[in-house]
Each structure stands twice: as C-alpha cells, then as structure tokens.
Design an enzyme around this catalytic site. Structure first.
Site, mmCIF file in Angstrom:
data_model
loop_
_atom_site.group_PDB
_atom_site.id
_atom_site.type_symbol
_atom_site.label_atom_id
_atom_site.label_comp_id
_atom_site.label_asym_id
_atom_site.label_seq_id
_atom_site.Cartn_x
_atom_site.Cartn_y
_atom_site.Cartn_z
ATOM 1 N N ASP A 1 16.958 68.295 5.632
ATOM 2 C CA ASP A 1 18.321 68.366 6.169
ATOM 3 C C ASP A 1 18.392 69.224 7.420
ATOM 4 O OD1 ASP A 1 19.250 66.791 4.092
ATOM 5 O OD2 ASP A 1 19.806 68.488 2.831
ATOM 6 N N ASP B 1 26.728 73.939 -2.839
ATOM 7 C CA ASP B 1 26.322 74.935 -1.848
ATOM 8 C C ASP B 1 27.255 75.004 -0.654
ATOM 9 O OD1 ASP B 1 24.216 76.007 -3.210
ATOM 10 O OD2 ASP B 1 22.682 74.774 -2.257
ATOM 11 N N ARG C 1 23.140 82.186 -2.363
ATOM 12 C CA ARG C 1 23.913 81.713 -1.214
ATOM 13 C C ARG C 1 24.832 82.772 -0.594
ATOM 14 N NH1 ARG C 1 20.038 78.390 -0.687
ATOM 15 N NH2 ARG C 1 20.352 76.240 -1.401
ATOM 16 N N SER D 1 14.950 66.740 -4.221
ATOM 17 C CA SER D 1 15.721 67.816 -3.616
ATOM 18 C C SER D 1 15.389 69.089 -4.382
ATOM 19 C CB SER D 1 17.217 67.506 -3.698
ATOM 20 O OG SER D 1 17.973 68.587 -3.182
#
Length: 402
Positions: free
Chosen positions: A17, A126, A97, A178
């Site tokens: 990504d 996320d 995060r 992923s």
C-alpha cells in the site's frame, strides 16, 4: 477540484500500500513526500527501507525507534488493565497505531508539512486509529487517505500499479496475505483466510513460532517477576520491557504459545477473520491474571474485569488519547499497587500451565482457607450471613406461597 499540497508526510511501512502511495501522491498532487517508518519491533522489515523509499520518490525517510515508548506507554498499561478484545485478541495492531500517529504529527509540524497521508483501507480499523491520533495532536491537519479516492479497487490492481511505476515489491499474488508485525504480535488476513471454513496453513504462515504439534515434547519452565503490575524480570534476571517481550516471544513461539484464529467485529461494522501470533503477550497476560488472583480483593478484581471490557474497546476503536481511557488507566494503576510477586509457569505444546505463585502482598491465607482445624474462622458465623444474604429470596418465596 483537488486540494493542492506542497509537502505531505506519509506513514510508510514499505509494504504494498504505502510503496505505491509515494508515486501516486507525486502524480496526483505534485507534492514533496516525506516518508515516516515507525520502528515498533518489526525487525528485518525495516531493512533497506530508506533506499526503497528514496528510489520510489520520497525526498527523505525517517525511521523512528518507538519500541520503548510502545512498551511502556501502550503495551504495559493495556496489560495491567487485562484488556482483551472479544475474549481473544490481545490488541497487537490496535495499540501500536496511536503512538505512530502521534509521531507523524510531530514530524509533520517539524517539517512544515501541510498534510498527513496513510495507506489504510476504507474497510479497516486502522484508518480510525491513525486519524483519531492525528486529530488529538493536530486537529486541523488535512489527512489524505488514497483508498477513499483513487481508482484502485483491489490488491491485484495495486500490484499492477506497482509494476507500471517500477515500484519494487517483495510479494506475489499467491502469497499476498495482509500482515502487520510488531514487537507484540504478527497478524495474518486475506487470501484463503477470508473463508472461515478454511483451516490456517500454519506450516506456511507462522513466523514467530511453531504450531503446538511441532513444539517440543518436554515443557519449558519459566518464572516471571512483576512489580506493581509491570513485568520486570524473567527467571530472576532484570530486563527492560522490550528485551523481556523479545525473550518471551522466542520461548513462547518455540512452544506453540499464542496462536489465535478468530472472526472479530470490526469498528466499521463488518466481521473479519484474522490469525494472530502473540507468544510473549499471551504468557504475560496469563501470568498477570494469575498474580492478580492472590493480590486483589474480590470486589476490586471483579469490577476491574468489567473495566477491562471497556478498556479493550477503547484501544480497538483507536480512542487511546481520550479522557475516558486516561481515567480508566488511572483506576487500573491504583489497583496495581499491590500486584507484585512471582509466577512460575510451564510452557507446553500451546498450553500455559500454572506451577506456583508467590507475593509479599498476597491476600491468600492458608490459615483461613484450610480444610483442617483452625482458630481464626468460626463456621457458625456463616448461618447468620446466609440468612441475611438469602432474605430477598425467602421473602419472595413466602409471597408466592400465599
């Protein structure tokens, strides 16, 4: 008309990504791209990242070592809370995060950037976690989320774009799981795992350890020491938090500890299937819970279990930098003042077996609990207690009897 930006800070992992986002940003906004990679313990994934980022079009790359902050400010407070999302998920991606988002803002301000970009999809959790953290420290900072605006619709199309733009990628269409890795865990999603009927291919996907079937036939015995709810030593050796977790990951992984295969409820509303490896974290949660059994009084222990459910939701939902999470952490810290002691465990083929616990703050009294004769507990006292405790039941039954 698209907003124009001169300088954008990108949350960069070097994965598919974020690798293609660099040329996409330059192509669509004509902006300078500053990549920021947060080192939260993903290890070799950071190798060669600077060369890759610069080759792909970034003007510079920050690699920020956040491991210590990750452990002390996020992992240990969540461990002390006993927070587990939906009874299984130990929040590995979730609590990494917020500190990454916080550092993105710090760098964006230092660099004079006029936007922050992330590579999260519009289907995942996320995006919420990153953006809430950014809003907490830069409430007016524009946020670019390419997955919401570009024409790319799948990971296959991402690979096509990478090939078109000569972006190097270390995966194939067949192995394109992923994944998210950090000091605490490794997650696996996508491909065959999208069908809950499929058994995970553990022999192919595991990176932090082995399956229980392949673990040794003899148990590994360890002793963990805690001070005020925080793990401080392994087998008598004082260790910092990062090193302690790394050592427990190796021990737990070798014994098939910490594998979770679950279908969880994402914040955005859909269900998602994920396979998680959390060997060291699983050991720490187990040990901490055992120690609390002898160090906390009944009412505090039971109420804290209720708090843990809400705490887990706040972490999972990205609400780390909120008054409620901070207030709950203050409550948790108050409960941990006496959670000090040692827990002995045996690790065996995916199991964690209790092998003894001691604490200078233990509330367990063998003299009171014994089945043998004692001089401190009058068993006749229980009759009056039961009469009063059961009075509402008795009154209701008498009424119904009329």
């Amino acid at each position: 008309m698209k907003q124009t930006y001169k300088k954008v800070v990108l949350a960069y992992s070097g994965g598919l990504d974020t690798s293609i986002i660099i040329p996409w940003l330059k192509e669509n906004y004509g902006c300078e791209v500053i990549a920021v990679a947060a080192d939260v313990g993903q290890g070799k994934e950071l190798s060669g990242l600077e060369e890759k980022a610069l080759k792909t079009g970034a003007s510079k790359l920050y690699i920020e070592d956040l491991k210590k902050e990750f452990v002390e400010d996020c992992i240990f407070p969540t461990l002390k809370a006993g927070a587990v999302y939906e009874n299984q998920y130990l929040l590995g991606t979730s609590f990494a995060r917020p500190i990454i988002g916080k550092r993105l803002v710090e760098i964006a301000k230092a660099e004079g950037a006029d936007a922050i970009c992330h590579g999260c999809t519009g289907k995942g959790n996320d995006q919420v976690r990153f953006e809430l953290a950014i809003k907490a420290f830069a409430p007016n900072m524009p946020i670019i989320a390419p997955w919401r605006v570009w024409d790319i619709k799948s990971r296959d199309e991402e690979i096509d774009y990478a090939i078109e733009k000569n972006v190097p990628i270390a995966l194939t269409r067949e192995t394109n799981y992923s994944k998210d890795k950090n000091l605490w865990h490794l997650s696996h999603e996508g491909l065959d795992l999208e069908d809950p009927a499929n058994e995970p291919k553990y022999d192919e996907i595991l990176e932090m350890g082995v399956s229980p079937e392949k673990a040794p036939d003899q148990p590994t015995t360890i002793t963990l020491s805690f001070e005020k709810g925080v793990p401080v030593a392994l087998d008598g050796e004082k260790l910092d938090g990062v090193t302690l977790i790394q050592k427990l990951n190796a021990l737990g992984g070798a014994n098939g500890i910490g594998l979770v295969d679950m279908v969880e409820n994402r914040l955005v509303g859909m269900k998602s299937r994920g396979v998680y490896e959390t060997p060291g974290g699983t050991i720490l949660y187990h040990a901490h819970e055992m120690l609390e059994q002898i160090c906390l009084d009944r009412d505090t222990q039971h109420y804290k279990q209720q708090i843990a459910l809400k705490f887990a939701e706040l972490v999972y939902y990205g609400q780390w930098y909120t008054p409620l999470r901070e207030a709950l952490s203050a409550f948790v810290d108050a409960t941990q003042q006496t959670v000090t002691g040692e827990i002995k465990l045996k690790l065996y083929k995916g199991n964690i077996i209790n092998a003894g616990m001691t604490s200078p703050c233990s509330l367990y009294s063998e003299e009171i609990a014994t089945f043998d004769e004692d001089n401190v507990y009058d068993q006749n006292d229980s009759a009056g207690f039961i009469n009063l405790f059961g009075l509402p039941i008795k009154v209701k039954a008498m009424l119904e009897g009329k």
